[in-house]
Design a protein around this motif. Sequence first.
Motif, short mmCIF file in Angstrom:
data_model
loop_
_atom_site.label_atom_id
_atom_site.label_comp_id
_atom_site.label_asym_id
_atom_site.label_seq_id
_atom_site.Cartn_x
_atom_site.Cartn_y
_atom_site.Cartn_z
N LEU A 307 -9.98 16.97 -6.76
CA LEU A 307 -11.38 16.56 -6.56
C LEU A 307 -11.85 15.73 -7.76
O LEU A 307 -12.55 14.72 -7.61
N GLY A 308 -11.42 16.15 -8.94
CA GLY A 308 -11.77 15.43 -10.17
C GLY A 308 -11.26 13.99 -10.16
O GLY A 308 -11.95 13.08 -10.60
N ILE A 309 -10.06 13.80 -9.62
CA ILE A 309 -9.49 12.43 -9.54
C ILE A 309 -10.38 11.55 -8.66
O ILE A 309 -10.74 10.43 -9.03
N GLY A 310 -10.75 12.08 -7.51
CA GLY A 310 -11.61 11.31 -6.60
C GLY A 310 -12.96 11.00 -7.22
O GLY A 310 -13.42 9.86 -7.19
N VAL A 311 -13.57 12.01 -7.81
CA VAL A 311 -14.92 11.84 -8.37
C VAL A 311 -14.90 10.93 -9.59
O VAL A 311 -15.82 10.15 -9.81
N LYS A 312 -13.83 11.00 -10.36
CA LYS A 312 -13.68 10.13 -11.52
C LYS A 312 -13.73 8.66 -11.09
O LYS A 312 -14.36 7.82 -11.74
N ASN A 313 -13.09 8.34 -9.97
CA ASN A 313 -13.12 6.97 -9.46
C ASN A 313 -14.53 6.54 -9.08
O ASN A 313 -14.93 5.40 -9.33
N ILE A 314 -15.26 7.46 -8.48
CA ILE A 314 -16.65 7.20 -8.12
C ILE A 314 -17.49 6.95 -9.39
O ILE A 314 -18.32 6.05 -9.44
N ILE A 315 -17.23 7.77 -10.40
CA ILE A 315 -18.00 7.65 -11.64
C ILE A 315 -17.75 6.29 -12.30
O ILE A 315 -18.67 5.63 -12.76
N ASN A 316 -16.49 5.88 -12.31
CA ASN A 316 -16.19 4.58 -12.93
C ASN A 316 -16.74 3.42 -12.11
O ASN A 316 -17.04 2.36 -12.64
N LEU A 317 -16.91 3.64 -10.82
CA LEU A 317 -17.47 2.58 -9.97
C LEU A 317 -18.98 2.50 -10.11
O LEU A 317 -19.55 1.42 -10.20
N LEU A 318 -19.66 3.66 -10.14
CA LEU A 318 -21.12 3.68 -10.02
C LEU A 318 -21.86 4.09 -11.30
O LEU A 318 -23.06 3.89 -11.40
N ASN A 319 -21.16 4.72 -12.23
CA ASN A 319 -21.79 5.19 -13.47
C ASN A 319 -23.09 5.97 -13.21
O ASN A 319 -24.15 5.62 -13.70
N PRO A 320 -23.03 7.02 -12.39
CA PRO A 320 -24.24 7.80 -12.09
C PRO A 320 -24.67 8.66 -13.28
O PRO A 320 -23.86 8.91 -14.18
N GLN A 321 -25.94 9.12 -13.24
CA GLN A 321 -26.39 10.03 -14.29
C GLN A 321 -25.81 11.42 -14.08
O GLN A 321 -25.58 12.15 -15.02
N ALA A 322 -25.65 11.78 -12.80
CA ALA A 322 -25.22 13.14 -12.50
C ALA A 322 -24.32 13.21 -11.27
O ALA A 322 -24.42 12.37 -10.37
N ILE A 323 -23.45 14.20 -11.28
CA ILE A 323 -22.69 14.59 -10.09
C ILE A 323 -23.21 15.96 -9.68
O ILE A 323 -23.24 16.89 -10.49
#
Length: 400
Positions: A307-323
């Motif tokens: 799950l961390g791998i998937g979410v990490k990709n999202i984070i690098n794409l969108l740079n959100p404040q929070a998950i």
Amino acid sequence: MGYQNLCKGSKRLIKDLNRAIVVNFIRENGPVSRAAIAAYTNLTQPTLTAIINVLLNTGIIHKNGKGESSGGRCPALFEFNSQYGFIAGIKIEIDRVLLGLIDLGGKLLTRHEEAFPRGSTGKQVLKVLKRGLEQLPNPGRLLGIGIGVSGFIDMDRGVVIFSPVLNWRNVPIAAPLEKLYKVPVLLDNDVNSLTLAEHWYGAGRPYQNFVCVTVGTGIGSGVVIDNKLYRGSAGGAGEIGHMMIDPDGHLCACGERGCLEAVTADSFLVRTAQDKGIAHSIEDLLTAATNGDRCAQDIFVMMGENLGIGVKNIINLLNPQAIILGGERMNASPFFLPAFTDMVRHHSFPDVARELIITEAQLGEAGFLIGAGTLVTQAIFEPPLYTGRKPGRNIIYATT
Ligand SMILES: [Zn+2]
């Protein structure tokens, strides 16, 4: 619309906009004094008085007690009336319909469920839905119906384009209900509606940019960018579960290989537990992990890393404040959250990872119903500039 029409409409539009600004200010900040509203809106005294009178007459706001005296008469305070009307919030699942009634403050007043056989068609489920709606109490004015369904949704037409879970294609849901109940019916993806609820009333309140990720039978996400849900061009944004992380990986329910869901969802947990001879169901696996079985715990660690791998990709794409993590499998969070957090924090860019907040959804299952209802609340209070998707939605401003 031609330029002339635009000019003709602009006076009315400004009037409606001013009303929207005032009612939303009271809704979000009330109880507030007339002076506070004037300071925020910059409206002239006569204009503001006229707007307040209209809102008082419709019953959407009321006077509440007295403010602090500044020497003379105590000024009245204005408060939003969250009981002005009610909204039915619905979630359609694989074999049941959850229904609730929410007020305009996002409070869930009742909850009811109706089961149906797996594999039911849209028409059959519509019947179940009507039966469920009839079971809800009638506390007053019904302002609309909001519905969350897993899958790709055409929000404008209120149609389920494709739902793998229900095996539905092009199923119209909103139109038949609008015809029957004569109120606006809004349809969205279920994870989007949960995300909306968390944004308005839950863990997402402090953030303008965040991603709400749900874990359980499926893996989904809702994306909020600059305070708005991002739905994509065909309602398919946020399908994080079908992000490919290994082209040679396990076959996913969607027909592709190596989807995140295939190495993170419940099916992965059960399959791995069976392969290792530890358990045959999620419940048994969870019990084993809770009782200290290291092999059982390791399966959740693997899931957390994936799950961390998937979410990490999202984070690098969108740079959100929070998950924000939600969904039914959060009941196993002690076993997968450390591995998840570790993967996200140690493998993202340092500045991004340091600032990122990882937190849990606050509303639980009720969030799906509250969020479905909030689709309607949002449409009602949206400043009129942004409406126009559906006629007759703007009940508050449509009064003269
Ligand atoms: Zn897939």
